[in-house]
Write an enzyme that holds these catalytic residues in place. Structure first.
Site, PDB file in Angstrom:
ATOM      1  N   HIS A   9       0.860  -1.173   0.000  1.00  8.82           N
ATOM      2  CA  HIS A   9       0.000   0.000   0.000  1.00  8.82           C
ATOM      3  C   HIS A   9       0.907   1.238   0.000  1.00  8.82           C
ATOM      4  CE1 HIS A   9      -2.555  -3.155   1.740  1.00  8.82           C
ATOM      5  NE2 HIS A   9      -3.595  -2.436   1.321  1.00  8.82           N
ATOM      6  N   HIS A 180      29.364  -1.573   9.244  1.00  6.58           N
ATOM      7  CA  HIS A 180      28.070  -0.927   9.043  1.00  6.58           C
ATOM      8  C   HIS A 180      27.210  -1.831   8.186  1.00  6.58           C
ATOM      9  CE1 HIS A 180      29.326   0.373   4.941  1.00  6.58           C
ATOM     10  NE2 HIS A 180      30.522   0.379   5.507  1.00  6.58           N
TER      11      HIS A 180
END
Length: 329
Positions: A9, A180
């Protein structure tokens, strides 16, 4: 490689696709389909079919949808019923799920295998169609004991030989940001280490950064921060013979120091060298100054090969060409 269609959506599917490609690199056979407020079910079905048709007609397809029973699921399910042998649906779309799917499709071209793998990684809140794919799947196993190998090594007498007595370096990477997302997901899945080692005299003295690096480690993989001299000791310690290590360096100078200390590093991945004043950007992720260029040349003279890639999906760039393009060599 299976095709993956993200359906949601609103623009959630587009955003999560962008996020995944920031970590994993640009992906083939990955489409995002959005269901906007002004659209109806027929519009959504048309978008999904367009995405399906963008793939080769022999490709198996995984639909990752936001909500079980929502319009994206319902329309994907209608397509699944028409081609059940070729498709599967998993609901509860989130970024970890998508990263798991992207990594697993390198290991299998069967959509059922990828759907099952996602369920074994995180069953809670995720359902799958056809339901038979979920039969017999237990909750995910507990993460590996963080003490694990280190505790085992610490209890062994010096000189004890594990495995072949030689630590394996599955990746040695220069990255200003060290550990990271791109490393913890893309590279870890690509090279499968059982230990991440940050090698830096400076960071090894910074308790805060050491703690953050430990917290950033993927589940089941221990991360350590050590000075160059310690890596030289580990390199010669036969008790680390069962270790597959991913090495992270802040700078090429640290790599050179490690090699000069006797560490056996034959190839270096140049992933990210941040731009600061006085440095020249030679690619979208690498910036160098005169000291960096001289260090890279010394490494080359020592027989080190360079793999210039930010993420595994990137193409390897030629370092000499990048430097010559900017009149640096």
């Amino acid at each position: 490689m299976i095709g993956i269609i993200l359906a949601s959506h609103g623009k959630f599917a587009e955003g999560i696709k962008q996020s995944a490609e920031m970590i994993f690199g640009e992906q083939e056979n990955l489409q995002a389909v959005t269901f906007m407020p002004e659209e109806g079910p027929d519009d959504l079905r048309a978008h999904l079919l367009e995405a399906v048709e963008s793939f080769d007609d022999t490709l198996q397809i995984l639909f990752l949808v936001d909500l079980w029973g929502g319009s994206p699921f319902n329309q994907a399910n209608a397509i699944h019923e028409e081609m059940p042998e070729r498709t599967a649906i998993v609901s509860g779309l989130n970024l970890p799920m998508l990263l798991e799917a992207l990594g697993q499709r390198f290991a299998s071209d069967q959509v059922a295998d990828v759907a099952k793998h996602i369920l074994t990684r995180d069953v809670a809140g995720i359902r799958v169609k056809p339901e038979a794919l979920g039969e017999g799947i237990d909750a995910p196993a507990e993460a590996a004991n963080e003490e694990g190998e280190e505790a085992q090594v610490g209890t062994l007498k010096p000189g004890t030989v594990l495995g072949d007595g030689k630590i394996k370096y599955v990746l040695a990477r220069v990255d200003t940001r060290l550990l990271h997302g791109q490393v913890a997901t893309g590279w870890v899945r690509s090279v499968n280490p059982n230990r991440i080692i940050v090698v830096s005299d400076k960071v090894a003295k910074d308790d805060m950064r050491k703690s953050l690096i430990q917290q950033a480690a993927p589940s089941g993989i221990r991360a350590n921060t050590i000075p160059v001299s310690k890596l030289a000791e580990v390199d010669k310690d036969p008790r680390f013979g069962n270790t597959k290590a991913l090495l992270l360096f802040e700078t090429p100078q640290d790599v050179l120091a490690a090699i000069e200390a006797g560490v056996d590093i034959k190839e270096v991945n140049l992933g990210s060298m941040a731009h600061t004043k006085g440095k020249t950007m030679i690619s979208r992720s690498l910036s160098v100054d005169e000291e960096d260029v001289a260090t890279l040349q010394k490494l080359k003279d020592l027989g080190v090969k360079f793999d210039v890639r930010k993420v595994p999906a990137d193409s390897d760039e030629n370092l000499d060409k990048l430097l010559k393009n900017h009149d640096l060599i």
